[in-house]
Design a protein around this motif. Structure first.
Motif, PDB file in Angstrom:
ATOM      1  N   UNK A   1      46.973  45.363  42.400  1.00 22.41           N
ATOM      2  CA  UNK A   1      46.930  46.676  43.044  1.00 22.41           C
ATOM      3  C   UNK A   1      48.358  47.120  43.344  1.00 22.41           C
ATOM      4  N   UNK A   2      48.702  48.307  42.885  1.00 26.16           N
ATOM      5  CA  UNK A   2      50.013  48.874  43.161  1.00 26.16           C
ATOM      6  C   UNK A   2      49.933  49.853  44.319  1.00 26.16           C
TER       7      UNK A   2
ATOM      8  N   UNK B   1      46.788  53.437  47.162  1.00 24.10           N
ATOM      9  CA  UNK B   1      46.658  52.163  46.473  1.00 24.10           C
ATOM     10  C   UNK B   1      46.045  52.463  45.105  1.00 24.10           C
ATOM     11  N   UNK B   2      46.562  51.816  44.062  1.00 25.87           N
ATOM     12  CA  UNK B   2      46.058  52.053  42.719  1.00 25.87           C
ATOM     13  C   UNK B   2      45.747  50.725  42.048  1.00 25.87           C
ATOM     14  N   UNK B   3      44.482  50.455  41.751  1.00 23.67           N
ATOM     15  CA  UNK B   3      43.326  51.310  41.974  1.00 23.67           C
ATOM     16  C   UNK B   3      42.891  51.287  43.434  1.00 23.67           C
TER      17      UNK B   3
ATOM     18  N   UNK C   1      42.107  51.528  50.836  1.00 22.60           N
ATOM     19  CA  UNK C   1      41.583  50.883  49.642  1.00 22.60           C
ATOM     20  C   UNK C   1      40.381  50.048  49.974  1.00 22.60           C
ATOM     21  N   UNK C   2      39.774  49.529  48.924  1.00 24.85           N
ATOM     22  CA  UNK C   2      38.569  48.728  49.115  1.00 24.85           C
ATOM     23  C   UNK C   2      38.539  47.611  48.079  1.00 24.85           C
ATOM     24  N   UNK C   3      38.221  46.418  48.554  1.00 31.55           N
ATOM     25  CA  UNK C   3      38.002  45.270  47.686  1.00 31.55           C
ATOM     26  C   UNK C   3      36.509  44.962  47.745  1.00 31.55           C
ATOM     27  N   UNK C   4      35.888  44.832  46.596  1.00 34.12           N
ATOM     28  CA  UNK C   4      34.477  44.460  46.516  1.00 34.12           C
ATOM     29  C   UNK C   4      34.417  43.046  45.944  1.00 34.12           C
ATOM     30  N   UNK C   5      33.893  42.129  46.740  1.00 34.00           N
ATOM     31  CA  UNK C   5      33.822  40.724  46.336  1.00 34.00           C
ATOM     32  C   UNK C   5      32.373  40.389  45.985  1.00 34.00           C
ATOM     33  N   UNK C   6      32.168  39.975  44.753  1.00 34.36           N
ATOM     34  CA  UNK C   6      30.827  39.595  44.267  1.00 34.36           C
ATOM     35  C   UNK C   6      30.575  38.130  44.520  1.00 34.36           C
TER      36      UNK C   6
ATOM     37  N   UNK D   1      43.892  38.285  45.292  1.00 33.66           N
ATOM     38  CA  UNK D   1      44.351  39.624  44.913  1.00 33.66           C
ATOM     39  C   UNK D   1      45.804  39.759  45.335  1.00 33.66           C
ATOM     40  N   UNK D   2      46.615  40.324  44.438  1.00 31.71           N
ATOM     41  CA  UNK D   2      48.031  40.545  44.722  1.00 31.71           C
ATOM     42  C   UNK D   2      48.308  42.047  44.723  1.00 31.71           C
TER      43      UNK D   2
END
Length: 143
Positions: A40-41, A47-49, A138-143, A60-61
């Motif tokens: 993620x930039x 934040x992208x994405x 931003x959002x992180x989706x953890x499966x 995640x970095x």
């Protein structure tokens, strides 16, 4: 006269096809990490994405790909109950991260990175403290 019409049509078709090529190239430019070791930039105010999906146990970095200072700060109310809190600077709460930012604590300067391993499935919402008002979330989706 027919030759001019033909040349105009060819020129229009060529311009249209080249415009298509430039839009394809610009799609690759949307990767702020540019193939580097980040997921993620961060540009000036986003934040992208904005949404990133991973599997439980993945790291995640984030990388500051802009000239502005940023943070990666979880919303305490926006992470799963069993999940570990995360914030650049290693703060243990959202309040501690806000307080530290008064002295630029948790700051990610240009090209600095932050990483976090997500162990618990669910959705994680996070933001940048200095750009929260600009809705840099931003959002992180953890499966």
């Amino acid at each position: 006269m027919q030759r001019r019409a033909c040349l105009a049509a060819v020129g229009t078709a060529l311009s249209t096809s080249l415009a298509g090529c430039s839009s394809v190239l610009s799609a690759f430019d949307d990767d702020p990490c540019g193939g580097e070791e980040c997921h993620i930039g961060m540009n000036r105010t986003e934040f992208t994405p904005a949404v990133y999906e991973v599997s439980a146990g993945d790291t995640v970095v984030w990388k500051n790909t802009s000239e502005a200072d940023h943070t990666v700060t979880a919303y305490e109310s926006g992470i799963p109950d069993e999940a570990e809190y995360f914030a650049s600077g290693g703060y243990e709460s959202q309040a501690a991260a806000y307080e530290a930012w008064e002295d630029r604590g948790g700051r990610l300067g240009t090209r600095d990175t932050f990483e976090h391993t997500f162990e618990v499935p669910g959705t994680y919402e996070y933001f940048c403290i200095p750009h929260e008002g600009a809705e840099m979330i931003g959002e992180i989706v953890v499966e």
